[in-house]
Design a protein around this motif. Sequence first.
Motif, PDB file in Angstrom:
ATOM      1  N   GLU A  53       0.823  -1.212   0.000  1.00  8.80           N
ATOM      2  CA  GLU A  53       0.000   0.000   0.000  1.00  8.80           C
ATOM      3  C   GLU A  53       0.859   1.265   0.000  1.00  8.80           C
ATOM      4  O   GLU A  53       0.614   2.189  -0.769  1.00  8.80           O
ATOM      5  CB  GLU A  53      -0.923  -0.021   1.216  1.00  8.80           C
ATOM      6  N   ARG A  54       1.869   1.286   0.861  1.00 10.45           N
ATOM      7  CA  ARG A  54       2.734   2.476   0.933  1.00 10.45           C
ATOM      8  C   ARG A  54       3.559   2.634  -0.336  1.00 10.45           C
ATOM      9  O   ARG A  54       3.709   3.739  -0.860  1.00 10.45           O
ATOM     10  CB  ARG A  54       3.656   2.377   2.149  1.00 10.45           C
ATOM     11  N   LEU A  55       4.114   1.522  -0.847  1.00  8.65           N
ATOM     12  CA  LEU A  55       4.896   1.587  -2.073  1.00  8.65           C
ATOM     13  C   LEU A  55       4.046   2.104  -3.223  1.00  8.65           C
ATOM     14  O   LEU A  55       4.478   2.967  -3.992  1.00  8.65           O
ATOM     15  CB  LEU A  55       5.477   0.213  -2.415  1.00  8.65           C
ATOM     16  N   ALA A  56       2.824   1.589  -3.319  1.00  6.81           N
ATOM     17  CA  ALA A  56       1.917   2.015  -4.386  1.00  6.81           C
ATOM     18  C   ALA A  56       1.608   3.507  -4.275  1.00  6.81           C
ATOM     19  O   ALA A  56       1.648   4.231  -5.278  1.00  6.81           O
ATOM     20  CB  ALA A  56       0.634   1.202  -4.335  1.00  6.81           C
ATOM     21  N   ALA A  57       1.303   3.962  -3.074  1.00  5.50           N
ATOM     22  CA  ALA A  57       0.979   5.380  -2.881  1.00  5.50           C
ATOM     23  C   ALA A  57       2.165   6.264  -3.237  1.00  5.50           C
ATOM     24  O   ALA A  57       2.011   7.277  -3.932  1.00  5.50           O
ATOM     25  CB  ALA A  57       0.546   5.628  -1.436  1.00  5.50           C
ATOM     26  N   ASP A  58       3.354   5.888  -2.789  1.00  8.22           N
ATOM     27  CA  ASP A  58       4.547   6.691  -3.062  1.00  8.22           C
ATOM     28  C   ASP A  58       4.934   6.681  -4.540  1.00  8.22           C
ATOM     29  O   ASP A  58       5.520   7.634  -5.031  1.00  8.22           O
ATOM     30  CB  ASP A  58       5.726   6.210  -2.210  1.00  8.22           C
ATOM     31  N   ALA A  59       4.600   5.588  -5.246  1.00  6.83           N
ATOM     32  CA  ALA A  59       4.937   5.483  -6.665  1.00  6.83           C
ATOM     33  C   ALA A  59       3.805   5.974  -7.566  1.00  6.83           C
ATOM     34  O   ALA A  59       3.972   6.044  -8.784  1.00  6.83           O
ATOM     35  CB  ALA A  59       5.287   4.036  -7.019  1.00  6.83           C
ATOM     36  N   GLY A  60       2.651   6.268  -6.986  1.00  7.69           N
ATOM     37  CA  GLY A  60       1.538   6.796  -7.758  1.00  7.69           C
ATOM     38  C   GLY A  60       0.765   5.757  -8.561  1.00  7.69           C
ATOM     39  O   GLY A  60       0.283   6.047  -9.645  1.00  7.69           O
ATOM     40  N   VAL A  61       0.660   4.534  -8.014  1.00  5.87           N
ATOM     41  CA  VAL A  61      -0.119   3.475  -8.668  1.00  5.87           C
ATOM     42  C   VAL A  61      -1.046   2.829  -7.637  1.00  5.87           C
ATOM     43  O   VAL A  61      -0.933   3.089  -6.443  1.00  5.87           O
ATOM     44  CB  VAL A  61       0.781   2.393  -9.314  1.00  5.87           C
ATOM     45  N   ASP A  62      -1.930   1.985  -8.106  1.00  9.61           N
ATOM     46  CA  ASP A  62      -2.846   1.278  -7.230  1.00  9.61           C
ATOM     47  C   ASP A  62      -2.129   0.118  -6.531  1.00  9.61           C
ATOM     48  O   ASP A  62      -1.272  -0.523  -7.117  1.00  9.61           O
ATOM     49  CB  ASP A  62      -4.016   0.744  -8.069  1.00  9.61           C
ATOM     50  N   ARG A  63      -2.528  -0.173  -5.281  1.00  6.74           N
ATOM     51  CA  ARG A  63      -1.916  -1.261  -4.535  1.00  6.74           C
ATOM     52  C   ARG A  63      -2.105  -2.601  -5.233  1.00  6.74           C
ATOM     53  O   ARG A  63      -1.221  -3.444  -5.247  1.00  6.74           O
ATOM     54  CB  ARG A  63      -2.484  -1.340  -3.111  1.00  6.74           C
ATOM     55  N   ALA A  64      -3.247  -2.784  -5.857  1.00  7.18           N
ATOM     56  CA  ALA A  64      -3.511  -4.040  -6.558  1.00  7.18           C
ATOM     57  C   ALA A  64      -2.523  -4.249  -7.707  1.00  7.18           C
ATOM     58  O   ALA A  64      -2.171  -5.388  -8.024  1.00  7.18           O
ATOM     59  CB  ALA A  64      -4.944  -4.067  -7.085  1.00  7.18           C
ATOM     60  N   TYR A  65      -2.063  -3.167  -8.308  1.00 10.62           N
ATOM     61  CA  TYR A  65      -1.095  -3.280  -9.395  1.00 10.62           C
ATOM     62  C   TYR A  65       0.255  -3.770  -8.878  1.00 10.62           C
ATOM     63  O   TYR A  65       0.902  -4.610  -9.506  1.00 10.62           O
ATOM     64  CB  TYR A  65      -0.955  -1.949 -10.123  1.00 10.62           C
ATOM     65  N   ILE A  66       0.663  -3.277  -7.713  1.00  9.86           N
ATOM     66  CA  ILE A  66       1.908  -3.759  -7.095  1.00  9.86           C
ATOM     67  C   ILE A  66       1.779  -5.251  -6.812  1.00  9.86           C
ATOM     68  O   ILE A  66       2.699  -6.030  -7.080  1.00  9.86           O
ATOM     69  CB  ILE A  66       2.233  -2.983  -5.798  1.00  9.86           C
ATOM     70  N   SER A  67       0.633  -5.667  -6.304  1.00  8.72           N
ATOM     71  CA  SER A  67       0.391  -7.080  -6.040  1.00  8.72           C
ATOM     72  C   SER A  67       0.482  -7.894  -7.328  1.00  8.72           C
ATOM     73  O   SER A  67       1.086  -8.971  -7.347  1.00  8.72           O
ATOM     74  CB  SER A  67      -0.988  -7.268  -5.395  1.00  8.72           C
ATOM     75  N   GLU A  68      -0.109  -7.398  -8.403  1.00  4.94           N
ATOM     76  CA  GLU A  68      -0.039  -8.089  -9.693  1.00  4.94           C
ATOM     77  C   GLU A  68       1.403  -8.244 -10.154  1.00  4.94           C
ATOM     78  O   GLU A  68       1.796  -9.313 -10.647  1.00  4.94           O
ATOM     79  CB  GLU A  68      -0.818  -7.325 -10.762  1.00  4.94           C
ATOM     80  N   LEU A  69       2.194  -7.194  -9.997  1.00  2.00           N
ATOM     81  CA  LEU A  69       3.595  -7.256 -10.415  1.00  2.00           C
ATOM     82  C   LEU A  69       4.351  -8.302  -9.606  1.00  2.00           C
ATOM     83  O   LEU A  69       5.134  -9.075 -10.161  1.00  2.00           O
ATOM     84  CB  LEU A  69       4.266  -5.888 -10.270  1.00  2.00           C
ATOM     85  N   GLU A  70       4.106  -8.347  -8.311  1.00  2.00           N
ATOM     86  CA  GLU A  70       4.809  -9.303  -7.450  1.00  2.00           C
ATOM     87  C   GLU A  70       4.367 -10.742  -7.703  1.00  2.00           C
ATOM     88  O   GLU A  70       5.100 -11.669  -7.391  1.00  2.00           O
ATOM     89  CB  GLU A  70       4.619  -8.937  -5.976  1.00  2.00           C
ATOM     90  N   ARG A  71       3.179 -10.916  -8.267  1.00  5.12           N
ATOM     91  CA  ARG A  71       2.688 -12.260  -8.581  1.00  5.12           C
ATOM     92  C   ARG A  71       2.910 -12.620 -10.054  1.00  5.12           C
ATOM     93  O   ARG A  71       2.368 -13.615 -10.533  1.00  5.12           O
ATOM     94  CB  ARG A  71       1.196 -12.375  -8.248  1.00  5.12           C
ATOM     95  N   GLU A  72       3.685 -11.807 -10.760  1.00  3.43           N
ATOM     96  CA  GLU A  72       4.011 -12.026 -12.173  1.00  3.43           C
ATOM     97  C   GLU A  72       2.794 -11.945 -13.075  1.00  3.43           C
ATOM     98  O   GLU A  72       2.769 -12.518 -14.160  1.00  3.43           O
ATOM     99  CB  GLU A  72       4.702 -13.376 -12.383  1.00  3.43           C
ATOM    100  N   LEU A  89       9.489   3.203  -8.966  1.00  3.03           N
ATOM    101  CA  LEU A  89       9.664   2.219  -7.896  1.00  3.03           C
ATOM    102  C   LEU A  89      11.095   2.236  -7.364  1.00  3.03           C
ATOM    103  O   LEU A  89      11.319   2.162  -6.147  1.00  3.03           O
ATOM    104  CB  LEU A  89       9.294   0.818  -8.391  1.00  3.03           C
ATOM    105  N   ALA A  90      12.058   2.331  -8.264  1.00  6.72           N
ATOM    106  CA  ALA A  90      13.464   2.391  -7.847  1.00  6.72           C
ATOM    107  C   ALA A  90      13.719   3.621  -6.990  1.00  6.72           C
ATOM    108  O   ALA A  90      14.441   3.552  -5.985  1.00  6.72           O
ATOM    109  CB  ALA A  90      14.373   2.388  -9.075  1.00  6.72           C
ATOM    110  N   PHE A  91      13.117   4.752  -7.361  1.00  7.11           N
ATOM    111  CA  PHE A  91      13.280   5.976  -6.587  1.00  7.11           C
ATOM    112  C   PHE A  91      12.718   5.790  -5.179  1.00  7.11           C
ATOM    113  O   PHE A  91      13.365   6.136  -4.190  1.00  7.11           O
ATOM    114  CB  PHE A  91      12.585   7.150  -7.295  1.00  7.11           C
ATOM    115  N   VAL A  92      11.509   5.245  -5.080  1.00  8.11           N
ATOM    116  CA  VAL A  92      10.871   5.038  -3.779  1.00  8.11           C
ATOM    117  C   VAL A  92      11.679   4.056  -2.933  1.00  8.11           C
ATOM    118  O   VAL A  92      11.844   4.251  -1.727  1.00  8.11           O
ATOM    119  CB  VAL A  92       9.416   4.542  -3.944  1.00  8.11           C
TER     120      VAL A  92
END
Length: 88
Positions: free
Chosen positions: A23-42, A54-57
């Motif tokens: 949730e925090r990573l998504a907010a700081d990167a300006g994307v939805d939390r579900a999208y971060i989850s999708e990326l982590e699940r390939e 993401l690298a900046f955050v």
Amino acid sequence: MNGRALVAWNLRRLRTERGISQERLAADAGVDRAYISELEREQGNVTVDLLDRLAFVLDVAVGEFFAASPEAGGRISPLPAGRKPRRP
């Protein structure tokens, strides 16, 4: 390990090493939390622009998402569940 799996594994590794929630990573990167989850699940495809954010955050170089490590593919311990207690 294919590219998508490598990015997914490194994204989760870097995020959990720093104790940052999806949730925090998504907010700081300006994307939805579900999208971060999708990326982590390939499940999702990431753009270079998002990798930059993401690298900046996460305070790493973009190349860290493609770094192969000996433990790549191994289990990454999740962060503790629930919200952290408020600071006084």
